[in-house]
Structures are given as structure tokens and as C-alpha cells.
Scaffold this active site. Structure first.
Site, PDB file in Angstrom:
ATOM      1  N   ALA A  61       0.791  -1.204  -0.033  1.00  0.00           N
ATOM      2  CA  ALA A  61       0.012  -0.069   0.048  1.00  0.00           C
ATOM      3  C   ALA A  61       1.014   1.108   0.000  1.00  0.00           C
ATOM      4  O   ALA A  61       1.891   1.285   0.467  1.00  0.00           O
ATOM      5  CB  ALA A  61      -1.043  -0.092   1.107  1.00  0.00           C
ATOM      6  N   GLY A 100       0.702  -5.064   1.072  1.00  0.00           N
ATOM      7  CA  GLY A 100      -0.288  -5.211   0.094  1.00  0.00           C
ATOM      8  C   GLY A 100      -0.261  -5.821  -1.345  1.00  0.00           C
ATOM      9  O   GLY A 100      -0.824  -6.479  -1.888  1.00  0.00           O
ATOM     10  N   GLU A 103      -0.241  -9.250  -0.650  1.00  0.00           N
ATOM     11  CA  GLU A 103      -1.695  -9.676  -0.495  1.00  0.00           C
ATOM     12  C   GLU A 103      -2.433  -9.891  -1.753  1.00  0.00           C
ATOM     13  O   GLU A 103      -3.226 -10.863  -2.204  1.00  0.00           O
ATOM     14  CB  GLU A 103      -2.505  -8.780   0.565  1.00  0.00           C
ATOM     15  N   GLU A 123       3.923  -5.310   7.509  1.00  0.00           N
ATOM     16  CA  GLU A 123       2.908  -4.219   8.184  1.00  0.00           C
ATOM     17  C   GLU A 123       3.058  -4.001   9.716  1.00  0.00           C
ATOM     18  O   GLU A 123       3.067  -2.870   9.945  1.00  0.00           O
ATOM     19  CB  GLU A 123       1.287  -4.770   8.070  1.00  0.00           C
TER      20      GLU A 123
END
Ligand SMILES: CCCCCC/C=C/CC(=O)SCCNC(=O)CCNC(=O)[C@H](O)C(C)(C)COP(=O)(O)OP(=O)(O)OC[C@H]1O[C@@H](n2cnc3c(N)ncnc32)[C@H](O)[C@@H]1OP(=O)(O)O
Length: 708
Positions: A61, A100, A103, A123
Site C-alpha cells: 500500500a 499489500g 496480499e 505491516e
């Protein structure tokens, strides 16, 4: 920002394009949503490959978006759409797939990685958890213990380990996108039923309750007050115990508690501060982007005590040729053995072949004649260092950089001993030098910007977080430590115990309190410095004047312990008691408590109750106040430099962002008010008097950090 193209007639290739790391910004997320839709609607497309441009899949992210009003399509439905697709989706992972990014790859039906790629869910290091399904998919894919380890530590794994764990399906040494395209063609048309990770049952974990209880205990111990690792355990437990949809709900709830937390802000600040310190500047106009470092092929180390050995190892591990000089034969022989041992152990730990031995040892300083850069690491004694620098100035080839590993002495004075003072800088390593991440690169008024650039670049090569700082007594880190230590001593005089002070600091998040650290590093170190500064008077005189030295309050407690031969762990006794000299497990020492009581009686001091809050305010705010003074004097270019130094070199808890960031979190007005309060009670302690920069910032309502 996500390019769609048709390759090999039937493969939809989606390329993430958001330099430098293809972070999943709002625009990129929109691009991915659009490209996936296009691929799924196009009848020519039988399978899809997702890759990243410029050799990196995706850095996760976009951290810069956190704390802003986040727009654009959310990650979870985007990844869900990929997983639900009825055409095989293949992630082609080069460089990094982190957070992310991983993910997203876990939403794909297959993952092909390049052998040099790194994967992870970091994270937790940003105060978060993998909340785009990562905490629910990874345990289903690789089992609870392995997923818990990756998610709670945030560690990155190599492609080989990812293959072994089952995170990726294939590893290639060749072109990853080509391999993924071929692979996607080979599975086109096959059923995808067994490829959607969210539909997998989580592998059964025997003794589930006991397993998670133990895991939680361990994580809480190592987290030292950080909340994200605890939430990570709770999220993985949800994966192990709940159906996927409910697990996702729990993941979302847990993320909500973390996302806006002060700890997340502090950790994300640390991420950027770590990078910001590389963009150094000096008051004389030297800058990271305009100063060209000199090439360093051969480096030399003078003095092979503990620091010199660590520095030799750190240099050798970068692949440089190293000349290591020690004039005492016995010390040289011991150093050779110690250095080889450290190199071997390091290689074993990294799972790498031992570094080829490119170290030349010598008893003669003439051996450094061909070195491009020399690091002096002899005993911390100015007269000795002066002599070495004069010798180096004669021996070294023209243009060689002369560095000192002093932890406090005047760089400019050492430079004045040489013919080329512009080539002299400090390279202040932290023990053990081959392990500790921090390097202070100290420039004097005459150091050239090229010399600073060279030392900074060498530090980076050694894997250090290098911070350029100005020349003053103790530079940044040790200078700020002085008022912190001083307050800890004063608190003992006033009624505290080492245990109470250490507990307050450890509860705050330091790995060790100030007295335990002092026992570990040796009480004699500070004693020597105080003696050299003319602060030490032998024996104990009484009355208030006995505790005033050079016009300010002084506590002789440390000196008195040293006079008793209590140097800390090495002598088995210091502020604590150890089972033997060299012992590491500290125990309360009744002798020390009686000694403190007798001392107070002799000095006419009445013990009072000191609480944890006072310990934190006196020790930490005095340290922070010195930080403001350092900023005011331009010794550090910005608060990020100070914060990086404390987080990476002094054990300041990262989830509190560093001392200057912490001051901002507490509120500068509050810090100033408490300092004023304590200074009124202790007017003979100048370190408690708020410095003028702090006062000005409070008066103007300005902040030190834009993030606060
Ligand atoms: C309420 C629900 C919301 C859901 C939100 C979903 C949350 C998802 C969780 C995440 O994905 S959090 C992000 C996880 N990713 C990471 O932690 C990776 C961070 N990056 C790195 O580790 C490294 O940058 C790298 C990718 C391994 C590359 O290393 P390299 O040494 O090659 O370059 P750097 O100098 O580190 O970085 C270059 C440049 O890029 C900036 N940057 C890196 N990653 C990000 C990122 N994820 N977002 C924004 N910016 C990033 C970095 O700051 C550098 O720029 P700078 O200007 O020099 O600072």
C-alpha cells in the site's frame, strides 16, 4: 498506472506502473480494477499475468496515503475480484512483493517468483497488520505457525524460502514475466476451484489454545508495549478458528484499532526518517545530491580492540580489501582469531558462504599506505589519537580519507594534526560494530563534502543507517545521553532505586534501563571520561558543595561505585549483582540499597517517593531538551536525524518514533511546562531549563514534525 496488453495471443498482461516501488496508490488501484475488468471481458484473453515494471512487483500500500482522506477503490474487493476471476490469474514476482503487494499476489491463483525476489508482510513494522486478507489467506496457505512467524515479525523471505513454505508455486532464474506467461498458458482452461486460498480450510493446529497462549506471551514480551504484534496474533487466531468471512470481519476490526493509532504514526514516521537521513546536508552547503563520493577499494583499520575488530568485520562483509593494523602482537593474534570467528558465524547466520578472506593483518602502520580510507579505532585517548593522525598524515597516499571512531572527541582537533584536514571525518560506530545499524558520520568545520559523501556511502554499503552530524562533545547520541544519565543518578540521590528507574524505562519500551545498560557497557567507561573532565574527586566529602562541580549539580555515585571496583557485569557487581564476573543476569543487590541509604544520610538527603512518571519526565525530557539545543546549534540537520540515531543506536522504542517525535506526541508545550517545573525545583540542573528553540516553538505554536 496499470498497463493492460495482450501477449502471446491469449494472455492478458497487467503491468503495475507506479515508480519507484509500484506502491498501491489510489490511481494504481483504479488502474488494476480497470485492467482486470478488461482482461475478464476480453474473449481473446484465456489467462492473466500481473507483474510490476522496473523489476519490482509491488512494495505494498502507498504509505504516504495513510493519514490522508483515502480515495480510490479499496484493496479488499479488488483482490477479491482477482481471486473470484474465472480465468487463471498469475502473479509474476520480481524484486519485492511486500504487504499489500503480497496480499495482491495471494489473491492470484498462482505465483511465480524470480530467485532474487523477496516476499513478506511487513505491516507490523508500520504499526499495522496485513488487513487486505493477508492475515486470513497466509495461514490457510502455509499453516498457522509459519504464517504467525512471518506476520508478527514482518520479516522478508527469499524466493527459495517462499517456495519451501508454499507461498509461491515456482521459482525461476530467467525472465519471470516470460515464465509466468508460459505457465499461465499451461493452466488456461483448468478448474480454479482448488486455487482460491480464501476457500481453503486453515490447516489444523494441534493444541490450539495452548499454542496461541504461548505465542501471545512471547510476542508480548518482545513487543515491549507495541500493539501491532499483539493484534497480528489475534488476527491469525481468527484465521485458525473462524470461517473466512468472519475472519475478515475480525481482521477489519483489529486494523481499525491500529490504523489511526499513535504507534502506527510513529512507526510510519520512522520508515520515512530512516530514508530521509540519507539526504544529508551540512551548514557549509555540502549535500547528498551534489557531492560525489570518492571510490573506496581498500579500507584500513587501526587498533584491533573490540571496536576495531567489529569494524574490520563490517568492512570485510562488504567485499572490500581490508588492512587491519594492531601494534601489540598478543592483541593482533587474538584479533585475527576473533575476526575469523565473527565472519564465519555471520556467514552461517546469513546462510551464505564465508566472505573470502581479503583481510591483511600487520603490526606496522606503514601497511595502510595503499588504503583509500583509514578508520582509526585506538583507545579513547586524545594524545594517542593525535599521534596516530600525525603518523597517518605521513604514511597515507594523497587523497586518502582519514576517519576516527571516537565517540566524543574533537574531530577538528584531530584534523588539525594532519596535512589535509578536509579529508578528516568521524565514523562513530556502535558496539558491536558489525551488528549495530547506526553510524554517526561526523563532519568538522574543515571536512570536505566529498569526505562526508564518501563516509556516508561506505556506511550504506555496510548496511548501516548513516546520519551526518556536526562536531561537538559526544556528537548527537552521546551528548543527549549525558543529561539522561545525570537525571537517573540524581533520582537515586532523591530516593529512587536502580530497579525503579530501570523498570520505568523498560515499561516505556527500552530493551534495558539506564543502570542495566551502564552495567553492561562498564561503569569505568564514564568514570574515565569524568576523570579526564576534572569532575572526579576521590573519596566522599559531605555537604551540598560536595555535590556541586563546575557550578552545577553533580552526583558522585558512579565514581564511588568504581572506587569499590564495581564496574558492572565484567566485575560481577555494579548497580546490580551478577552470579560471577562476566555474568549477564542481574539481581537486586542489598549492598547497593544500603550503600544508597548511607550515602543519603551522609549527604543530609532525605529520601522521598519517586514515581515512574517523574523518572520518565526527568530522564527523557532532559534528553529531549538537549536534542532541541542540538537542533538550534545546527549539529543535527533535522529532527529525523536525532530520531534515527536514537531508534537505531540507543534502543529508543521505535513505536514511539524517536525522542523528538515523542516530544511532539506529548506536546511541546507540555514538555516545556514539565521541564520548567523540574527546573524550578532543581535550579542547579541546567539540563532541565527549556532551551530557547523549544520556548520559541511553543510560543509560536509551530510543530517540529509535519506528521503531528
Ligand atoms: C483501513 C484499511 C486500510 C487498508 C490498507 C491496506 C494496508 C496495506 C498494508 C501495506 O501494504 S503497508 C506497506 C507495506 N510495505 C512495506 O512495508 C514495504 C516498504 N518498502 C520497502 O521495504 C522498500 O522500500 C522496498 C520496497 C524493499 C524497496 O527498497 P529500496 O531500498 O529499493 O528503496 P527505498 O529507498 O526503501 O524506497 C524508495 C522510495 O520509495 C518509497 N517507498 C517505498 N515503499 C513505499 C510504500 N509502500 N509506500 C510509499 N512509498 C514507499 C520510499 O519512501 C523511498 O522514497 P523516499 O522519498 O526516499 O522516502
Amino acid at each position: 498506472m496499470a498497463q493492460f496488453s495482450l501477449v502471446s495471443a491469449s494472455v492478458g498482461l497487467i503491468t503495475l506502473q507506479n515508480p519507484p516501488v509500484n506502491a498501491l496508490s489510489a490511481v494504481l488501484r483504479q488502474g488494476i480494477v480497470d485492467a482486470v475488468e478488461k482482461a475478464l471481458c476480453d474473449p481473446k484473453v484465456k489467462s492473466v499475468v500481473i507483474c510490476g515494471q522496473n523489476g519490482i512487483f509491488c512494495g505494498g500500500a502507498d504509505i504516504r496515503e495513510f493519514g490522508t482522506n483515502m480515495r480510490g477503490p479499496p484493496l479488499i474487493p479488488m483482490i477479491h475480484a482477482i481471486e473470484s476471476a474465472n480465468k487463471p490469474m498469475v502473479a509474476a514476482i520480481e524484486g519485492s512483493a511486500l504487504g499489500g503487494g503480497l496480499e495482491l499476489a495471494l489473491g492470484c491463483h498462482y505465483r511465480i517468483a524470480h530467485s532474487q525476489a523477496r516476499l513478506g508482510l511487513p505491516e507490523v513494522t508500520l504499526g499495522l497488520l496485513p488487513a487486505a486478507g493477508g492475515s486470513q489467506r497466509l495461514p490457510r496457505l502455509i499453516g498457522v505457525p509459519a504464517a504467525l512467524n512471518l506476520i508478527t515479525t514482518g520479516r522478508h523471505v527469499t524466493a527459495a524460502e517462499a517456495l519451501q513454505l508454499g507461498i509461491v508455486d515456482q521459482v525461476t532464474d530467467h525472465n519471470t514475466v516470460d515464465a509466468a506467461v508460459k505457465f499461465s498458458q499451461s493452466v488456461a482452461g483448468q478448474s480454479l476451484d482448488g486455487r482460491r486460498i480464501s476457500t481453503y480450510p486453515c490447516p489444523v493446529q494441534p493444541n490450539l489454545d495452548a499454542f496461541f497462549e504461548e505465542a501471545m506471551l512471547k510476542v508480548r514480551q518482545s513487543a515491549r508495549g507495541a500493539i501491532a504484534p499483539v493484534a497480528c496474533v489475534q488476527a491469525v487466531r481468527a484465521a485458525a478458528t473462524l470461517p473466512y468471512a468472519q475472519g475478515m470481519k475480525r481482521e477489519k476490526e483489529l486494523m481499525a484499532t491500529l490504523f489511526t493509532s499513535g504507534q502506527a504514526r510513529a512507526l510510519q514516521y520512522c520508515f520515512f526518517a530512516q530514508r530521509a537521513v540519507g539526504r544529508w546536508s551540512t551548514p557549509s552547503g555540502g549535500r547528498w545530491d551534489t557531492s560525489k563520493p570518492r571510490p573506496v577499494h581498500t579500507a584500513a583499520v587501526i587498533g584491533l580492540g573490540t571496536m576495531g575488530r567489529g569494524i574490520t568485520v563490517a568492512l570485510a562483509q562488504t567485499g572490500l580489501s581490508v588492512v587491519a593494523v594492531e601494534t601489540q602482537v598478543k592483541q593482533l593474534t587474538e584479533a585475527k582469531q576473533a575476526v575469523s570467528g565473527m565472519l564465519e558465524r555471520g556467514a552461517t547466520r546469513r546462510g551464505a558462504a564465508p566472505t573470502p578472506d581479503r583481510i591483511t593483518y600487520s603490526e606496522n602502520i606503514q601497511a595502510v599506505a595503499g588504503a583509500d580510507l583509514v578508520i582509526e579505532a585506538v583507545f579513547e585517548d586524545m594524545a594517542l589519537k593525535e599521534k596516530v593522525f600525525r603518523q597517518l598524515s605521513d604514511v597515507c597516499k594523497p587523497g586518502a580519507l582519514l576517519c576516527t571512531n571516537t565517540s566524543a572527541l574533537d574531530i577538528d582537533h584531530l584534523a588539525s594534526q594532519t596535512r589535509n584536514p578536509e579529508l578528516v571525518v568521524g565514523m562513530h560506530f556502535f558496539a558491536p560494530a558489525h551488528v549495530m545499524k547506526l553510524l554517526e558520520v561526523v563532519y568538522g568545520p574543515r571536512s570536505s563534502s566529498q569526505a562526508v559523501a564518501t563516509a556516508m556511502q561506505l556506511g550504506k554499503k555496510m548496511g548501516k543507517i548513516s546520519v551526518a552530524v556536526g562536531n561537538c562533545r559526544g556528537f548527537v547520541g552521546n551528548r543527549m545521553l549525558k543529561p539522561y544519565l545525570e537525571q537517573a543518578f540524581f533520582l537515586l540521590e532523591e530516593g529512587a532505586t536502580p530497579e525503579l528507574v530501570d523498570r520505568a524505562l523498560e515499561d516505556f519500551g527500552f530493551p534495558m534501563g539506564v543502570f542495566k545498560v551502564s552495567d553492561l557497557s562498564g561503569l569505568d567507561v564514564g568514570w574515565r571520561v569524568r576523570k579526564a573532565d576534572g569532575m572526579v574527586e576521590s573519596g566522599l566529602s559531605t555537604g551540598p558543595s560536595a555535590r556541586i562541580r563546575q557550578g552545577r549539580r553533580y552526583s558522585p555515585l558512579g565514581d564511588l561505585l568504581c572506587e569499590q571496583g564495581r564496574f558492572g557485569q565484567k566485575t560481577g557487581r555494579g548497580w546490580y549483582l551478577y552470579d560471577k564476573p562476566g555474568g549477564r543476569v542481574s539481581k537486586s543487590d542489598p549492598w547497593l540499597h544500603s550503600f544508597l541509604e548511607e550515602y543519603r544520610v551522609q549527604q543530609g538527603l532525605v529520601a522521598r517517593r519517586v514515581d515512574q512518571q517523574e523518572v520518565l519526565e526527568r530522564c527523557l525530557f532532559a534528553l529531549i531538551n538537549e536534542g532541541f539545543q542540538i537542533l538550534e546549534e545546527g549539529i543535527a540537520a533535522g529532527p529525523e536525524d536525532i530520531d534515527a540515531i536514537y531508534v537505531f543506536g540507543y534502543g529508543w522504542p521505535r513505536h514511539r518514533g524517536g525522542p523528538m517525535f515523542y516530544a511532539g506526541m506529548v506536546g511541546l508545550a507540555k514538555v516545556m511546562e514539565r521541564l520548567d517545573h523540574y527546573h524550578q525545583a532543581h535550579p542547579d540542573e541546567p539540563s532541565l531549563q527549556p532551551c530557547s528553540l523549544l520556548r520559541r516553538l511553543v510560543a509560536s505554536g509551530k510543530k517540529l514534525h509535519s506528521q503531528l
